[in-house]
Design a protein around this motif. Sequence first.
Motif, PDB file in Angstrom:
ATOM      1  N   ALA A  43       0.550  -1.365  -0.274  1.00  0.00           N
ATOM      2  CA  ALA A  43      -0.266   0.357  -0.128  1.00  0.00           C
ATOM      3  C   ALA A  43       1.223   0.973   0.401  1.00  0.00           C
ATOM      4  O   ALA A  43       0.375   2.223  -0.321  1.00  0.00           O
ATOM      5  CB  ALA A  43      -1.146   0.090   1.237  1.00  0.00           C
ATOM      6  N   SER A  44       1.906   1.030   0.160  1.00  0.00           N
ATOM      7  CA  SER A  44       2.651   2.353   0.738  1.00  0.00           C
ATOM      8  C   SER A  44       3.643   2.654  -0.480  1.00  0.00           C
ATOM      9  O   SER A  44       3.322   3.709  -0.563  1.00  0.00           O
ATOM     10  CB  SER A  44       3.267   2.431   1.920  1.00  0.00           C
ATOM     11  OG  SER A  44       4.584   1.271   1.395  1.00  0.00           O
ATOM     12  N   LYS A  45       3.608   1.384  -1.273  1.00  0.00           N
ATOM     13  CA  LYS A  45       4.828   1.859  -2.485  1.00  0.00           C
ATOM     14  C   LYS A  45       3.690   2.355  -3.719  1.00  0.00           C
ATOM     15  O   LYS A  45       3.807   2.682  -4.870  1.00  0.00           O
ATOM     16  CB  LYS A  45       5.323   0.528  -3.753  1.00  0.00           C
ATOM     17  CG  LYS A  45       6.726   0.195  -2.407  1.00  0.00           C
ATOM     18  CD  LYS A  45       6.849  -1.015  -2.904  1.00  0.00           C
ATOM     19  CE  LYS A  45       8.745  -1.332  -2.285  1.00  0.00           C
ATOM     20  NZ  LYS A  45       9.185  -2.350  -2.878  1.00  0.00           N
ATOM     21  N   LEU A  46       2.211   1.967  -3.621  1.00  0.00           N
ATOM     22  CA  LEU A  46       1.231   2.386  -4.313  1.00  0.00           C
ATOM     23  C   LEU A  46       0.747   3.299  -4.376  1.00  0.00           C
ATOM     24  O   LEU A  46      -0.724   3.761  -5.105  1.00  0.00           O
ATOM     25  CB  LEU A  46       0.313   0.486  -4.757  1.00  0.00           C
ATOM     26  CG  LEU A  46       0.491  -0.580  -5.408  1.00  0.00           C
ATOM     27  CD1 LEU A  46      -0.317  -0.826  -5.670  1.00  0.00           C
ATOM     28  CD2 LEU A  46       1.094   0.113  -6.412  1.00  0.00           C
ATOM     29  N   GLY A  47       1.586   3.628  -3.076  1.00  0.00           N
ATOM     30  CA  GLY A  47       0.075   5.293  -2.639  1.00  0.00           C
ATOM     31  C   GLY A  47       0.591   6.702  -3.445  1.00  0.00           C
ATOM     32  O   GLY A  47       1.369   6.255  -4.097  1.00  0.00           O
ATOM     33  N   GLY A  52       2.294  13.953  -1.857  1.00  0.00           N
ATOM     34  CA  GLY A  52       2.657  13.590  -0.459  1.00  0.00           C
ATOM     35  C   GLY A  52       1.689  13.406   0.281  1.00  0.00           C
ATOM     36  O   GLY A  52       1.050  12.843   0.778  1.00  0.00           O
ATOM     37  N   PHE A  53       0.362  13.910  -0.212  1.00  0.00           N
ATOM     38  CA  PHE A  53      -0.922  13.477   0.624  1.00  0.00           C
ATOM     39  C   PHE A  53      -2.116  12.987  -0.507  1.00  0.00           C
ATOM     40  O   PHE A  53      -1.838  13.111  -1.271  1.00  0.00           O
ATOM     41  CB  PHE A  53      -1.505  14.594   1.331  1.00  0.00           C
ATOM     42  CG  PHE A  53      -1.611  16.022   0.124  1.00  0.00           C
ATOM     43  CD1 PHE A  53      -3.010  16.247   0.062  1.00  0.00           C
ATOM     44  CD2 PHE A  53      -0.334  16.527  -0.456  1.00  0.00           C
ATOM     45  CE1 PHE A  53      -3.558  17.374  -1.427  1.00  0.00           C
ATOM     46  CE2 PHE A  53      -0.962  17.772  -1.200  1.00  0.00           C
ATOM     47  CZ  PHE A  53      -2.502  17.997  -1.872  1.00  0.00           C
ATOM     48  N   PRO A  54      -3.390  12.290   0.163  1.00  0.00           N
ATOM     49  CA  PRO A  54      -3.706  11.891  -1.024  1.00  0.00           C
ATOM     50  C   PRO A  54      -5.393  12.296  -1.013  1.00  0.00           C
ATOM     51  O   PRO A  54      -5.179  13.804  -0.702  1.00  0.00           O
ATOM     52  CB  PRO A  54      -4.996  11.007   0.002  1.00  0.00           C
ATOM     53  CG  PRO A  54      -4.071  10.598   1.263  1.00  0.00           C
ATOM     54  CD  PRO A  54      -3.415  12.217   1.648  1.00  0.00           C
ATOM     55  N   ALA A  55      -5.441  12.767  -2.381  1.00  0.00           N
ATOM     56  CA  ALA A  55      -6.572  13.432  -2.891  1.00  0.00           C
ATOM     57  C   ALA A  55      -7.396  13.636  -2.320  1.00  0.00           C
ATOM     58  O   ALA A  55      -7.917  12.668  -1.687  1.00  0.00           O
ATOM     59  CB  ALA A  55      -6.322  13.130  -4.202  1.00  0.00           C
ATOM     60  N   PHE A  56      -8.212  14.288  -2.321  1.00  0.00           N
ATOM     61  CA  PHE A  56      -9.292  15.388  -1.931  1.00  0.00           C
ATOM     62  C   PHE A  56     -10.149  15.347  -2.283  1.00  0.00           C
ATOM     63  O   PHE A  56     -11.298  15.297  -1.974  1.00  0.00           O
ATOM     64  CB  PHE A  56      -8.698  16.187  -0.863  1.00  0.00           C
ATOM     65  CG  PHE A  56      -7.911  17.727  -1.667  1.00  0.00           C
ATOM     66  CD1 PHE A  56      -9.138  18.562  -2.766  1.00  0.00           C
ATOM     67  CD2 PHE A  56      -6.996  17.569  -1.582  1.00  0.00           C
ATOM     68  CE1 PHE A  56      -8.842  19.202  -3.013  1.00  0.00           C
ATOM     69  CE2 PHE A  56      -6.551  18.589  -2.121  1.00  0.00           C
ATOM     70  CZ  PHE A  56      -7.144  19.478  -2.954  1.00  0.00           C
TER      71      PHE A  56
END
Length: 125
Positions: A43-47, A52-56
């Motif tokens: 999950a961390s490699k595919l993030g 740097g932050f998830p799309a909102f």
Amino acid sequence: MQNVAAGYLPILLFLAIALFISTAFVVLPMIVSRLTGSHQPNASKLGEYECGFPAFEDARAQFDVRFYLVAILFIIFDLEAAFLFPWAVSLHGIGWTGWGAMMIFLVELVLGYAYAWKVGALEWE
């Protein structure tokens, strides 16, 4: 006829070598990662890694049309600068005809810029 075909042989060899090398640069790292065991997705490699932050928001959200207009205007004026440099370098060789053609081009560009400014395309609200 045979001499014409022989003239294309270096070009075909160059294209074949370029195709082989480009394919090798794409396929070989994938094969090596599978064989060495470094291919372990999690999950961390595919993030997200770009910001740097998830799309909102949805990635397919529509942009304001002004964004595209400013981008197109930037490309137009960037290409104008790209045309001016070779023209300036070769001005001595192309003479008055080349100078006149570039002046027509610049007048059209200035008229387009004035129109974009007049209609408010360059203003961001």
